[in-house]
Design a protein around this motif. Structure first.
Motif, PDB file in Angstrom:
ATOM      1  N   PRO A 136      29.288  31.869  39.705  1.00 16.28           N
ATOM      2  CA  PRO A 136      29.459  31.840  41.392  1.00 16.28           C
ATOM      3  C   PRO A 136      30.364  33.836  41.894  1.00 16.28           C
ATOM      4  CG  PRO A 136      29.547  29.909  41.193  1.00 16.28           C
ATOM      5  CD  PRO A 136      29.872  30.730  39.730  1.00 16.28           C
ATOM      6  N   ALA A 137      29.478  33.899  42.725  1.00 18.03           N
ATOM      7  CA  ALA A 137      30.243  35.592  43.842  1.00 18.03           C
ATOM      8  C   ALA A 137      31.431  35.065  44.488  1.00 18.03           C
ATOM      9  CB  ALA A 137      29.070  35.821  44.609  1.00 18.03           C
ATOM     10  N   LEU A 138      31.648  33.854  45.043  1.00 16.90           N
ATOM     11  CA  LEU A 138      32.369  33.355  45.087  1.00 16.90           C
ATOM     12  C   LEU A 138      33.503  33.481  44.080  1.00 16.90           C
ATOM     13  CD1 LEU A 138      34.369  33.047  48.108  1.00 16.90           C
ATOM     14  CD2 LEU A 138      33.583  30.707  47.596  1.00 16.90           C
ATOM     15  N   SER A 139      33.628  32.522  43.486  1.00 15.60           N
ATOM     16  CA  SER A 139      34.534  32.474  42.458  1.00 15.60           C
ATOM     17  C   SER A 139      35.252  34.046  41.324  1.00 15.60           C
ATOM     18  CB  SER A 139      33.858  31.825  41.103  1.00 15.60           C
ATOM     19  OG  SER A 139      34.307  30.346  41.626  1.00 15.60           O
ATOM     20  N   ILE A 198      39.716  39.411  42.644  1.00 18.21           N
ATOM     21  CA  ILE A 198      41.816  39.712  43.456  1.00 18.21           C
ATOM     22  C   ILE A 198      42.756  39.505  42.400  1.00 18.21           C
ATOM     23  CG2 ILE A 198      43.040  38.890  45.099  1.00 18.21           C
ATOM     24  CD1 ILE A 198      40.074  38.633  46.446  1.00 18.21           C
ATOM     25  N   ASP A 199      42.738  38.649  41.495  1.00 18.60           N
ATOM     26  CA  ASP A 199      43.716  37.722  40.652  1.00 18.60           C
ATOM     27  C   ASP A 199      43.746  39.423  39.386  1.00 18.60           C
ATOM     28  OD1 ASP A 199      44.040  35.813  41.427  1.00 18.60           O
ATOM     29  OD2 ASP A 199      42.939  34.676  39.793  1.00 18.60           O
ATOM     30  N   ASP A 200      42.488  39.867  38.690  1.00 16.07           N
ATOM     31  CA  ASP A 200      42.857  41.265  37.852  1.00 16.07           C
ATOM     32  C   ASP A 200      43.165  42.307  39.191  1.00 16.07           C
ATOM     33  OD1 ASP A 200      41.922  39.738  35.976  1.00 16.07           O
ATOM     34  OD2 ASP A 200      40.205  41.578  35.634  1.00 16.07           O
ATOM     35  N   GLU A 243      49.619  38.089  47.291  1.00  9.71           N
ATOM     36  CA  GLU A 243      49.444  37.394  46.407  1.00  9.71           C
ATOM     37  C   GLU A 243      49.165  36.247  46.204  1.00  9.71           C
ATOM     38  OE1 GLU A 243      51.249  35.888  41.634  1.00  9.71           O
ATOM     39  OE2 GLU A 243      51.973  37.581  42.443  1.00  9.71           O
ATOM     40  N   THR A 244      50.454  36.253  47.706  1.00 11.32           N
ATOM     41  CA  THR A 244      50.663  34.642  48.618  1.00 11.32           C
ATOM     42  C   THR A 244      49.320  34.510  49.580  1.00 11.32           C
ATOM     43  OG1 THR A 244      53.085  35.157  49.422  1.00 11.32           O
ATOM     44  CG2 THR A 244      52.313  33.714  50.200  1.00 11.32           C
ATOM     45  N   GLN A 245      49.007  35.210  50.746  1.00 15.82           N
ATOM     46  CA  GLN A 245      47.497  35.244  51.157  1.00 15.82           C
ATOM     47  C   GLN A 245      46.810  34.698  49.549  1.00 15.82           C
ATOM     48  OE1 GLN A 245      46.714  37.458  53.744  1.00 15.82           O
ATOM     49  NE2 GLN A 245      48.259  38.413  54.492  1.00 15.82           N
ATOM     50  N   HIS A 246      46.905  35.371  48.735  1.00 18.98           N
ATOM     51  CA  HIS A 246      45.531  34.533  47.726  1.00 18.98           C
ATOM     52  C   HIS A 246      45.534  33.380  47.026  1.00 18.98           C
ATOM     53  CE1 HIS A 246      42.439  34.686  44.841  1.00 18.98           C
ATOM     54  NE2 HIS A 246      43.629  34.896  44.336  1.00 18.98           N
ATOM     55  N   ARG A 247      47.032  33.172  46.948  1.00 19.60           N
ATOM     56  CA  ARG A 247      47.412  31.516  46.982  1.00 19.60           C
ATOM     57  C   ARG A 247      47.067  30.833  47.873  1.00 19.60           C
ATOM     58  NH1 ARG A 247      46.256  33.830  42.514  1.00 19.60           N
ATOM     59  NH2 ARG A 247      48.514  34.023  41.284  1.00 19.60           N
ATOM     60  N   ARG A 248      47.141  30.581  48.860  1.00 24.10           N
ATOM     61  CA  ARG A 248      46.974  30.263  50.301  1.00 24.10           C
ATOM     62  C   ARG A 248      45.657  30.444  49.976  1.00 24.10           C
ATOM     63  NH1 ARG A 248      51.462  31.723  54.662  1.00 24.10           N
ATOM     64  NH2 ARG A 248      53.824  30.621  52.753  1.00 24.10           N
ATOM     65  N   HIS A 249      44.559  31.311  49.032  1.00 25.87           N
ATOM     66  CA  HIS A 249      42.729  30.826  49.631  1.00 25.87           C
ATOM     67  C   HIS A 249      41.940  31.970  51.112  1.00 25.87           C
ATOM     68  CE1 HIS A 249      42.223  28.366  46.261  1.00 25.87           C
ATOM     69  NE2 HIS A 249      43.219  27.561  46.641  1.00 25.87           N
ATOM     70  N   GLN A 250      43.297  32.731  51.678  1.00 26.87           N
ATOM     71  CA  GLN A 250      43.531  33.458  53.017  1.00 26.87           C
ATOM     72  C   GLN A 250      43.006  35.146  52.549  1.00 26.87           C
ATOM     73  OE1 GLN A 250      46.796  33.074  55.102  1.00 26.87           O
ATOM     74  NE2 GLN A 250      46.228  30.634  55.033  1.00 26.87           N
ATOM     75  N   LEU A 251      42.721  35.339  51.233  1.00 28.57           N
ATOM     76  CA  LEU A 251      42.709  36.440  51.119  1.00 28.57           C
ATOM     77  C   LEU A 251      41.549  36.717  50.781  1.00 28.57           C
ATOM     78  CD1 LEU A 251      43.951  39.088  51.276  1.00 28.57           C
ATOM     79  CD2 LEU A 251      44.815  39.732  48.642  1.00 28.57           C
ATOM     80  N   ASP A 252      40.703  37.598  50.307  1.00 21.69           N
ATOM     81  CA  ASP A 252      39.222  38.486  50.038  1.00 21.69           C
ATOM     82  C   ASP A 252      38.885  40.049  49.333  1.00 21.69           C
ATOM     83  OD1 ASP A 252      38.859  39.410  52.842  1.00 21.69           O
ATOM     84  OD2 ASP A 252      37.310  37.676  53.170  1.00 21.69           O
ATOM     85  N   LEU A 253      38.244  40.873  49.262  1.00 16.38           N
ATOM     86  CA  LEU A 253      38.058  41.568  48.933  1.00 16.38           C
ATOM     87  C   LEU A 253      37.877  42.596  49.611  1.00 16.38           C
ATOM     88  CD1 LEU A 253      35.826  42.003  45.684  1.00 16.38           C
ATOM     89  CD2 LEU A 253      38.937  42.453  45.713  1.00 16.38           C
ATOM     90  N   HIS A 254      37.571  42.384  50.872  1.00 22.63           N
ATOM     91  CA  HIS A 254      37.352  42.855  52.334  1.00 22.63           C
ATOM     92  C   HIS A 254      38.953  43.410  52.394  1.00 22.63           C
ATOM     93  CE1 HIS A 254      33.276  41.920  51.625  1.00 22.63           C
ATOM     94  NE2 HIS A 254      32.761  43.067  52.252  1.00 22.63           N
ATOM     95  N   LYS A 255      39.105  41.907  53.339  1.00 23.53           N
ATOM     96  CA  LYS A 255      41.311  41.886  53.419  1.00 23.53           C
ATOM     97  C   LYS A 255      42.232  42.329  52.668  1.00 23.53           C
ATOM     98  CE  LYS A 255      40.912  37.401  56.343  1.00 23.53           C
ATOM     99  NZ  LYS A 255      41.182  36.603  56.487  1.00 23.53           N
ATOM    100  N   LEU A 256      41.421  42.543  51.560  1.00 28.45           N
ATOM    101  CA  LEU A 256      42.637  43.632  50.443  1.00 28.45           C
ATOM    102  C   LEU A 256      42.609  44.825  50.507  1.00 28.45           C
ATOM    103  CD1 LEU A 256      44.445  43.241  48.574  1.00 28.45           C
ATOM    104  CD2 LEU A 256      42.878  42.953  46.410  1.00 28.45           C
ATOM    105  N   TRP A 257      41.090  44.931  51.012  1.00 28.82           N
ATOM    106  CA  TRP A 257      40.837  47.026  51.362  1.00 28.82           C
ATOM    107  C   TRP A 257      41.642  47.200  51.857  1.00 28.82           C
ATOM    108  CZ3 TRP A 257      40.216  51.489  49.759  1.00 28.82           C
ATOM    109  CH2 TRP A 257      39.572  52.476  50.781  1.00 28.82           C
ATOM    110  N   TYR A 258      41.344  46.518  53.240  1.00 32.15           N
ATOM    111  CA  TYR A 258      42.006  46.496  54.435  1.00 32.15           C
ATOM    112  C   TYR A 258      43.065  46.735  54.783  1.00 32.15           C
ATOM    113  CZ  TYR A 258      43.259  46.450  58.869  1.00 32.15           C
ATOM    114  OH  TYR A 258      43.547  45.831  60.920  1.00 32.15           O
ATOM    115  N   TYR A 259      43.782  46.069  53.813  1.00 34.69           N
ATOM    116  CA  TYR A 259      45.540  45.817  54.244  1.00 34.69           C
ATOM    117  C   TYR A 259      45.608  47.680  52.771  1.00 34.69           C
ATOM    118  CZ  TYR A 259      45.279  40.831  55.822  1.00 34.69           C
ATOM    119  OH  TYR A 259      45.462  39.777  56.106  1.00 34.69           O
ATOM    120  N   ALA A 260      45.069  48.040  51.795  1.00 36.06           N
ATOM    121  CA  ALA A 260      45.441  48.184  51.185  1.00 36.06           C
ATOM    122  C   ALA A 260      45.464  49.738  51.425  1.00 36.06           C
ATOM    123  CB  ALA A 260      44.886  48.435  49.752  1.00 36.06           C
TER     124      ALA A 260
END
Length: 681
Positions: free
Chosen positions: A57-60, A66-68, A160-177
């Protein structure tokens, strides 16, 4: 760090002539031998292909991507985002993305991946430039970049901490980066530019300075560049402060702007002007662009301190070198702070050395002493010297005894007013193995058609001691800085010309004494000698006016101007410039720079000597009878002298019109004061 240990070992050497720098092949490339120790990407052995994402699925898929991405942003390959091999060492890293990823997610990944590419460039730069061969400036730069890289890793850990807490998606990652992306892009650009240029030392600082100056549109990026440049400039400024404060070159990796020529002698008893000109030089490729306009000041400051320190070594305890502490220099974009520090150091060193030479070594007094002997300022000395040495000087050069001439000169000094000169012992008498014309062409490097002719004629054969005699100056360091080889040779040329004129004048005066006996004869018998009397008088008039021109109208006015300019000098370079300017003006106005005039004057003098020899050879027969050969010889000498003098006056007249040589026109007015030679002109 290994680099710091290497620097400490190299610090024992004054210059880059310390321990040899290791070559690239002598240092193990641990990033290839131990790939897991590398900060950059590597190809793991036995890598297995990952399962396709098309059935997930797209969500997975987003979570897996994000891990990669976090792996790639940290320098490790992912499962579905694979770094591609580099074609060239300094190329930007590219990545291969799995085709089964959804297009929307793929676009976001492609926007974020440049951050991983920039990180790869920076990591490779840090790993390579921390090696010893790249110098202290690059070491300091990589240290500053490594600090920023550690901050970047903290940023990745927070993601990575946010990702482990399931609080990070690709849009947020792009925004932070995005904010980090611009900084990493600038770091990667700087790293690539330095690597492609293989820059070290001053060249690295020039690149950093240019990037800092051109990034004025973004204050954050400019602050970042300023931080890197300031950190990289710190070891360079440390070497600069050592040079400005002590005159010592600390350059273990050959990246400082001052080069030490170890082939130049440093023995204080044998130091010459070559030490000043060639011992320390500027390496233009190692001069940062922000120090280019003060590189000469920097070079002079250290050279001044070296002279002062060596003078203290020669006379310990007499001359104290005041060491002014140099403030710590820090790079800034406008450079006002460190430029003021350099200016203060330069003024301090130049003032100390100038005071040392003017007061302790009495340079003006020594130059005045040289003028007294070389330029015949002291009349009783040169008259007594020629009286005592006349017999010895008339011998061939092979038969003359230099030690006897030196002893006679010392006797002359003690019996003349020169005995009050405190620097009389610095003047010695020498015999040179070549005549004056050859020395002029050799020292002044005058290129003419007659040069080859002079070299062929001016061998040591048929040379008398008078043709070879001159003075020399014994001067130790730092006096040899003022009285260098070229300066001494210029004084010798002026002395030899003046001495030759004095010799011709004395010979003509002896002829005048001989002519007094002829005047006692009846008018009917003595009328045949009137032509000889007239020629002798014109020759004497020419010689005396030539001497007067050189001594009273050239040397003395130039000397007064030199003394006036010496009151305004501010450093030793001004002293050297003014001293050479004084000698150069004297040589030019005394016609040494014009081979045509010089050759004509020598021929005129030789005609005068030939006339004197002829008159003295027939002295006995003159009192007995008048023969036809006497009249013919006198007419021939008269014609030759008049023709040469006309050539001289005509050449001077043309120079006065074409080149504006006003002073030379005085000879024209003096020699032809009654328009006697006007018909020849």
């Amino acid at each position: 760090m290994a680099a710091k240990l290497q620097v400490r070992k190299s610090a024992k050497s004054e210059s880059r002539g310390g321990p040899p720098m290791p070559a690239h092949s002598d240092i193990t490339d641990w990033s290839s031998v131990r790939p897991f120790m590398s900060m950059d990407f590597f190809d793991p052995p036995n890598s297995q292909s990952a399962a396709p994402l098309s059935e997930i699925p797209a969500l997975s898929q987003e979570s897996i991507l994000i891990d990669d991405l976090l792996f790639c942003l940290s320098g490790f390959p992912g499962k579905y985002i694979i770094p591609e091999p580099l074609e060239r060492p300094y190329d930007a890293r590219t990545f291969q993305i799995c085709n089964s990823i959804e297009p929307s997610l793929r676009d976001l990944v492609q926007q974020i991946l440049p951050l991983a590419s920039h990180y790869s460039v920076i990591a490779r730069f840090i790993q390579e430039k921390r090696l010893c061969v790249w110098g202290r400036v690059n070491h300091a730069l990589t240290s500053a970049m490594d600090t920023l890289r550690q901050d970047y890793q903290v940023f990745i850990a927070q993601l990575e901490t946010q990702h482990r807490r399931h609080q990070l998606d690709l849009h947020k990652l792009w925004y932070y980066a995005q904010s980090t992306l611009f900084s990493m892009e600038m770091l990667a650009k700087i790293a690539t530019t330095i690597s492609l240029a293989e820059a070290r030392g001053g060249r690295t600082l020039s690149i950093l300075h240019d990037e800092t100056a051109h990034s004025f549109a973004d204050s954050k990026i400019q602050d970042l560049c300023l931080y890197l440049t300031r950190a990289a400039a710190e070891p360079y400024f440390q070497s600069l402060q050592t040079w400005l404060n002590k005159g010592i070159v600390f350059d273990p990796y050959d990246e400082f702007m001052v080069d030490v020529n170890t082939s130049v002698k440093t023995d204080l008893d044998q130091v010459t002007d070559q030490y000043w000109d060639k011992r320390y030089t500027i390496k233009s490729h190692n001069v940062p662009v922000f120090l280019e306009h003060v590189q000469e000041i920097i070079l002079r400051t250290g050279k001044y301190l070296n002279v002062i320190r060596q003078a203290n070594d020669l006379t310990p305890g007499k001359n104290k070198c005041e060491v002014f502490p140099i403030e710590t220099m820090v790079y800034s974009l406008k450079g006002r702070d460190y430029l003021n520090i350099i200016e203060k150091a330069y003024k301090s060193a130049s003032k100390q050395l100038l005071n040392l030479l003017l007061e302790e070594y009495d340079i003006i007094g020594r130059i005045r002493s040289v003028k007294r002997y070389f330029l015949l300022e002291q009349g009783d000395f040169i008259v007594q010297l020629m009286d005592l040495c006349e017999d010895e000087l008339s011998k061939p050069i092979e038969e003359a005894t230099p030690s006897r001439l030196q002893a006679l000169m010392e006797l002359t000094v003690r019996t003349s007013l020169g005995k009050h000169d405190p620097y009389k012992d610095d003047i010695t008498l020498v015999l040179l193995p070549y005549k004056l014309p050859f020395q002029i062409f050799k020292i002044l490097s005058i290129s003419t058609d007659e040069e080859k002719e002079y070299k062929q004629q001016d061998s040591s054969k048929n040379m008398t001691a008078l043709d070879a005699v001159t003075f020399s100056i014994q001067s130790k360091w730092p006096l040899s800085l003022i009285f260098n080889e070229r300066v001494i040779a210029s004084y010798q040329m002026l002395f030899r010309q003046l001495l030759f004129c004095k010799h011709v004048e004395r010979s003509l005066c002896r002829v005048w004494i001989c002519d007094k006996a002829v005047k006692l004869l009846p008018r009917s018998e003595g009328s045949g000698y009137l032509c000889a009397f007239s020629l002798r008088q014109r020759m004497l008039f020419f010689t005396q006016n030539l001497e007067y021109y050189m001594m009273a109208e050239v040397i003395e006015p130039q000397w007064l101007k030199f003394l006036e300019r010496m009151q305004k000098v501010s450093n030793i370079d001004d002293v050297l410039t003014e001293h050479w300017s004084y000698l150069n003006c004297c040589l030019k106005d005394c016609m040494f720079m014009n081979p045509v005039l010089l050759k004509t004057i020598r021929r005129l003098m030789n005609v005068c000597l030939e006339f004197c020899d002829f008159i003295q050879s027939v002295e006995d027969s003159l009192l007995e009878k008048q023969n036809q050969s006497f009249s013919q010889n006198i007419a021939r000498l008269d014609e030759e002298f008049t023709a040469l003098l006309a050539v001289l006056l005509k050449t001077i007249a043309s120079l006065g019109r074409e080149e504006g040589v006003d002073k030379l026109c005085n000879i024209l007015y003096r020699e032809d004061f009654n328009s006697y030679y006007s018909k020849y002109l």
